[in-house]
Design a protein around this motif. Structure first.
Motif, PDB file in Angstrom:
ATOM      1  N   THR A 113     129.923 -31.315  37.394  1.00  0.00           N
ATOM      2  CA  THR A 113     130.773 -32.408  36.931  1.00  0.00           C
ATOM      3  C   THR A 113     131.732 -31.878  35.868  1.00  0.00           C
ATOM      4  O   THR A 113     131.465 -30.860  35.235  1.00  0.00           O
ATOM      5  N   CYS A 114     132.824 -32.589  35.692  1.00  0.00           N
ATOM      6  CA  CYS A 114     133.825 -32.163  34.717  1.00  0.00           C
ATOM      7  C   CYS A 114     134.679 -33.375  34.326  1.00  0.00           C
ATOM      8  O   CYS A 114     134.947 -34.246  35.153  1.00  0.00           O
ATOM      9  N   LEU A 115     135.063 -33.404  33.087  1.00  0.00           N
ATOM     10  CA  LEU A 115     136.007 -34.409  32.598  1.00  0.00           C
ATOM     11  C   LEU A 115     137.088 -33.656  31.848  1.00  0.00           C
ATOM     12  O   LEU A 115     136.792 -32.898  30.925  1.00  0.00           O
TER      13      LEU A 115
ATOM     14  N   PHE B 112     143.387 -38.661  31.462  1.00  0.00           N
ATOM     15  CA  PHE B 112     142.048 -38.272  31.861  1.00  0.00           C
ATOM     16  C   PHE B 112     141.975 -38.062  33.367  1.00  0.00           C
ATOM     17  O   PHE B 112     142.689 -38.714  34.117  1.00  0.00           O
TER      18      PHE B 112
ATOM     19  N   GLY C 189     138.446 -37.272  36.089  1.00  0.00           N
ATOM     20  CA  GLY C 189     137.020 -36.996  36.123  1.00  0.00           C
ATOM     21  C   GLY C 189     136.557 -36.517  37.480  1.00  0.00           C
ATOM     22  O   GLY C 189     137.035 -36.975  38.516  1.00  0.00           O
TER      23      GLY C 189
ATOM     24  N   HIS D  76     131.848 -36.958  36.318  1.00  0.00           N
ATOM     25  CA  HIS D  76     131.370 -36.987  34.932  1.00  0.00           C
ATOM     26  C   HIS D  76     131.425 -38.406  34.377  1.00  0.00           C
ATOM     27  O   HIS D  76     132.224 -39.219  34.826  1.00  0.00           O
TER      28      HIS D  76
ATOM     29  N   PRO E 168     132.351 -41.441  31.844  1.00  0.00           N
ATOM     30  CA  PRO E 168     133.618 -41.697  31.151  1.00  0.00           C
ATOM     31  C   PRO E 168     133.488 -41.471  29.649  1.00  0.00           C
ATOM     32  O   PRO E 168     132.407 -41.630  29.087  1.00  0.00           O
TER      33      PRO E 168
ATOM     34  N   VAL F 183     136.401 -42.028  39.239  1.00  0.00           N
ATOM     35  CA  VAL F 183     135.567 -40.835  39.195  1.00  0.00           C
ATOM     36  C   VAL F 183     135.628 -40.153  40.550  1.00  0.00           C
ATOM     37  O   VAL F 183     135.232 -40.726  41.563  1.00  0.00           O
TER      38      VAL F 183
ATOM     39  N   TYR G 214     140.924 -36.574  43.085  1.00  0.00           N
ATOM     40  CA  TYR G 214     140.960 -36.794  41.637  1.00  0.00           C
ATOM     41  C   TYR G 214     142.249 -37.504  41.271  1.00  0.00           C
ATOM     42  O   TYR G 214     143.317 -37.140  41.733  1.00  0.00           O
TER      43      TYR G 214
END
Length: 171
Positions: free
Chosen positions: A31-33, A46, A48, A51, A53, A70, A81
């Motif tokens: 996962t990544c934000l 942003f 995501g 990930h 919030p 997400v 994304y």
């Protein structure tokens, strides 16, 4: 870091990373934000990848979870994304965190996130105080998983028109 340094928007960085990780059979999905803060515009963008919030604490001490689409974790090769841009005022503190901060065994993640969103901190809490209070109030020192927390705030820019700088001496 190389991809993020290309000055692409966060959702495009995630697309690129997703493709790279998907090609490497030895890597697990992650996962990544990503957040890009533009202090001059007072905004944060942003994106995501599976990930949780981030949260934003207002100057009044109230918390709000940032609503963002997400996408799937990196490495699935699915992509999808999307960016979300939100104003970020100088008195607000952005809080990024790993799932270990909020998740509790046997508890629905929405309940866990609501516990964070329901926090009320002292008004005008700075980033350090936000981190300390969130860790304490969510009992992060007894968490079942690793916890990482990052808080950031846009610094107010000096206003040259309000006389905040010494006037020039008369000739």
């Amino acid at each position: 870091r190389e991809v993020a340094a290309t000055d692409q928007p966060p959702h495009r960085v995630l697309r690129h990373l997703d493709a790279v990780v998907a090609e490497d059979e030895g890597r697990r999905p992650a996962t990544c934000l990503l957040v890009r803060v533009d202090p001059a515009r007072g905004a944060a963008t942003f994106a995501g990848a599976g990930h949780l919030p981030p949260a934003v604490f207002g100057a009044d001490g109230s918390a709000e979870l940032v609503r963002l689409p997400v996408g799937p974790p990196l490495g699935t090769g699915v992509g999808g994304y999307e960016p979300t841009t939100r104003p970020l005022a100088p008195g607000e503190t952005l809080l990024l965190f790993t799932d270990g901060l909020v998740e509790r065994r046997g508890e629905d993640i929405d309940v866990s996130l609501a516990r964070l969103a329901d926090l009320r901190l002292p008004a005008d809490s700075g980033p350090e105080q936000v981190v300390e209070e969130v860790l304490r109030r969510l009992d992060a020192h007894h968490a079942e998983d690793d916890v990482a927390v990052l808080a950031a705030r846009i610094r107010p820019r000096p206003d040259h028109d309000t006389g905040s700088h010494p006037p020039h001496a008369p000739p």
